[in-house]
Motif scaffolding. Structure first.
Motif, PDB file in Angstrom:
ATOM      1  N   LEU A  26      54.187  48.911  26.686  1.00 15.65           N
ATOM      2  CA  LEU A  26      54.569  48.856  25.280  1.00 15.65           C
ATOM      3  C   LEU A  26      56.077  48.688  25.104  1.00 15.65           C
ATOM      4  O   LEU A  26      56.527  47.922  24.250  1.00 15.65           O
ATOM      5  CB  LEU A  26      54.069  50.101  24.545  1.00 15.65           C
ATOM      6  CG  LEU A  26      54.334  50.133  23.043  1.00 15.65           C
ATOM      7  CD1 LEU A  26      53.706  48.922  22.364  1.00 15.65           C
ATOM      8  CD2 LEU A  26      53.816  51.420  22.443  1.00 15.65           C
ATOM      9  N   PHE A  27      56.894  49.396  25.914  1.00 15.58           N
ATOM     10  CA  PHE A  27      58.346  49.274  25.739  1.00 15.58           C
ATOM     11  C   PHE A  27      58.824  47.859  26.052  1.00 15.58           C
ATOM     12  O   PHE A  27      59.756  47.361  25.434  1.00 15.58           O
ATOM     13  CB  PHE A  27      59.102  50.313  26.591  1.00 15.58           C
ATOM     14  CG  PHE A  27      59.226  49.961  28.048  1.00 15.58           C
ATOM     15  CD1 PHE A  27      60.328  49.255  28.518  1.00 15.58           C
ATOM     16  CD2 PHE A  27      58.240  50.339  28.962  1.00 15.58           C
ATOM     17  CE1 PHE A  27      60.442  48.942  29.868  1.00 15.58           C
ATOM     18  CE2 PHE A  27      58.354  50.021  30.297  1.00 15.58           C
ATOM     19  CZ  PHE A  27      59.464  49.316  30.763  1.00 15.58           C
ATOM     20  N   VAL A  28      58.162  47.177  26.962  1.00 17.65           N
ATOM     21  CA  VAL A  28      58.533  45.786  27.272  1.00 17.65           C
ATOM     22  C   VAL A  28      58.137  44.881  26.108  1.00 17.65           C
ATOM     23  O   VAL A  28      58.898  44.016  25.693  1.00 17.65           O
ATOM     24  CB  VAL A  28      57.876  45.309  28.583  1.00 17.65           C
ATOM     25  CG1 VAL A  28      58.133  43.830  28.822  1.00 17.65           C
ATOM     26  CG2 VAL A  28      58.372  46.132  29.756  1.00 17.65           C
ATOM     27  N   ARG A  29      56.945  45.088  25.570  1.00 18.19           N
ATOM     28  CA  ARG A  29      56.494  44.268  24.445  1.00 18.19           C
ATOM     29  C   ARG A  29      57.394  44.436  23.230  1.00 18.19           C
ATOM     30  O   ARG A  29      57.626  43.494  22.502  1.00 18.19           O
ATOM     31  CB  ARG A  29      55.057  44.604  24.068  1.00 18.19           C
ATOM     32  CG  ARG A  29      54.064  44.049  25.051  1.00 18.19           C
ATOM     33  CD  ARG A  29      52.657  44.248  24.567  1.00 18.19           C
ATOM     34  NE  ARG A  29      52.225  45.605  24.919  1.00 18.19           N
ATOM     35  CZ  ARG A  29      51.192  46.231  24.401  1.00 18.19           C
ATOM     36  NH1 ARG A  29      50.461  45.652  23.480  1.00 18.19           N
ATOM     37  NH2 ARG A  29      50.864  47.438  24.802  1.00 18.19           N
ATOM     38  N   SER A  30      57.916  45.630  22.989  1.00 19.15           N
ATOM     39  CA  SER A  30      58.731  45.849  21.795  1.00 19.15           C
ATOM     40  C   SER A  30      60.207  45.530  22.013  1.00 19.15           C
ATOM     41  O   SER A  30      60.867  45.049  21.104  1.00 19.15           O
ATOM     42  CB  SER A  30      58.589  47.284  21.296  1.00 19.15           C
ATOM     43  OG  SER A  30      59.111  48.193  22.242  1.00 19.15           O
ATOM     44  N   GLU A  31      60.726  45.776  23.216  1.00 20.11           N
ATOM     45  CA  GLU A  31      62.160  45.584  23.448  1.00 20.11           C
ATOM     46  C   GLU A  31      62.501  44.312  24.211  1.00 20.11           C
ATOM     47  O   GLU A  31      63.662  43.946  24.325  1.00 20.11           O
ATOM     48  CB  GLU A  31      62.714  46.800  24.188  1.00 20.11           C
ATOM     49  CG  GLU A  31      62.606  48.076  23.368  1.00 20.11           C
ATOM     50  CD  GLU A  31      63.094  49.301  24.115  1.00 20.11           C
ATOM     51  OE1 GLU A  31      63.759  49.142  25.159  1.00 20.11           O
ATOM     52  OE2 GLU A  31      62.803  50.407  23.648  1.00 20.11           O
ATOM     53  N   GLY A  32      61.485  43.611  24.703  1.00 21.02           N
ATOM     54  CA  GLY A  32      61.729  42.385  25.458  1.00 21.02           C
ATOM     55  C   GLY A  32      62.042  41.208  24.552  1.00 21.02           C
ATOM     56  O   GLY A  32      61.770  41.211  23.351  1.00 21.02           O
ATOM     57  N   LEU A  33      62.591  40.177  25.141  1.00 22.89           N
ATOM     58  CA  LEU A  33      62.959  38.952  24.435  1.00 22.89           C
ATOM     59  C   LEU A  33      61.716  38.267  23.876  1.00 22.89           C
ATOM     60  O   LEU A  33      60.755  38.027  24.596  1.00 22.89           O
ATOM     61  CB  LEU A  33      63.686  38.007  25.405  1.00 22.89           C
ATOM     62  CG  LEU A  33      64.144  36.669  24.842  1.00 22.89           C
ATOM     63  CD1 LEU A  33      65.280  36.884  23.850  1.00 22.89           C
ATOM     64  CD2 LEU A  33      64.597  35.774  25.978  1.00 22.89           C
ATOM     65  N   LEU A  34      61.741  37.960  22.591  1.00 22.34           N
ATOM     66  CA  LEU A  34      60.624  37.278  21.943  1.00 22.34           C
ATOM     67  C   LEU A  34      60.922  35.782  21.909  1.00 22.34           C
ATOM     68  O   LEU A  34      61.895  35.344  21.297  1.00 22.34           O
ATOM     69  CB  LEU A  34      60.433  37.807  20.522  1.00 22.34           C
ATOM     70  CG  LEU A  34      59.315  37.159  19.713  1.00 22.34           C
ATOM     71  CD1 LEU A  34      57.956  37.442  20.355  1.00 22.34           C
ATOM     72  CD2 LEU A  34      59.348  37.674  18.286  1.00 22.34           C
ATOM     73  N   VAL A  35      60.092  34.999  22.580  1.00 21.30           N
ATOM     74  CA  VAL A  35      60.241  33.548  22.590  1.00 21.30           C
ATOM     75  C   VAL A  35      58.967  32.942  22.029  1.00 21.30           C
ATOM     76  O   VAL A  35      57.895  33.096  22.609  1.00 21.30           O
ATOM     77  CB  VAL A  35      60.505  33.010  24.019  1.00 21.30           C
ATOM     78  CG1 VAL A  35      60.654  31.496  24.002  1.00 21.30           C
ATOM     79  CG2 VAL A  35      61.745  33.656  24.620  1.00 21.30           C
ATOM     80  N   GLU A  36      59.100  32.301  20.881  1.00 25.35           N
ATOM     81  CA  GLU A  36      57.973  31.626  20.240  1.00 25.35           C
ATOM     82  C   GLU A  36      57.920  30.179  20.746  1.00 25.35           C
ATOM     83  O   GLU A  36      58.929  29.641  21.195  1.00 25.35           O
ATOM     84  CB  GLU A  36      58.136  31.639  18.717  1.00 25.35           C
ATOM     85  CG  GLU A  36      58.189  33.021  18.100  1.00 25.35           C
ATOM     86  CD  GLU A  36      56.852  33.735  18.121  1.00 25.35           C
ATOM     87  OE1 GLU A  36      55.810  33.077  18.336  1.00 25.35           O
ATOM     88  OE2 GLU A  36      56.845  34.956  17.919  1.00 25.35           O
ATOM     89  N   PRO A  37      56.761  29.523  20.658  1.00 24.20           N
ATOM     90  CA  PRO A  37      56.666  28.133  21.123  1.00 24.20           C
ATOM     91  C   PRO A  37      57.538  27.159  20.327  1.00 24.20           C
ATOM     92  O   PRO A  37      57.957  26.130  20.831  1.00 24.20           O
ATOM     93  CB  PRO A  37      55.187  27.777  20.942  1.00 24.20           C
ATOM     94  CG  PRO A  37      54.478  29.065  20.743  1.00 24.20           C
ATOM     95  CD  PRO A  37      55.475  30.057  20.252  1.00 24.20           C
TER      96      PRO A  37
END
Length: 105
Positions: free
Chosen positions: A41-52
């Motif tokens: 969960l911490f990776v999903r919330s704090e990780g870099l969000l890259v959309e297509p």
């Protein structure tokens, strides 16, 4: 960025621009293919969000020695929870950038 690029008036290879664009990030930054339920969960919330497909700002076109063009684009990137951000400069094939007609009108 291009301070040491020699400009030719007869055959220009560099065009500085300033324009909002859409960037296809799926090719240069593809998803990992990991299942989201296997990512902490911490990776999903704090990780870099890259959309297509992401908004960006085109800053230059640079011609390659094979005749094709490279788009130099700045993209503002955020963490998934939007608490962190950074700006990335991407060098992309021309086909991965399209005009943002809504913002440029």
């Amino acid at each position: 960025m291009f301070d040491n690029w020699q400009l030719s008036s007869q055959y220009p290879t560099l065009f500085a621009v300033s324009r909002p664009v859409w960037v296809n990030t799926a090719r240069p930054l593809p998803p990992s293919g990991a299942r989201m339920d296997e990512v902490p969960l911490f990776v999903r919330s704090e990780g870099l969000l890259v959309e297509p497909r992401m908004p960006g700002h085109l800053i230059a076109w640079l011609r390659r020695s094979d005749g094709s063009w490279i788009a130099v684009v700045e993209v503002e990137l955020f963490s998934a929870n939007r608490r962190s951000r950074t700006t990335a400069t991407l060098w992309l094939p021309a086909g991965d950038v399209s005009p943002d007609d809504e913002q440029s009108a």
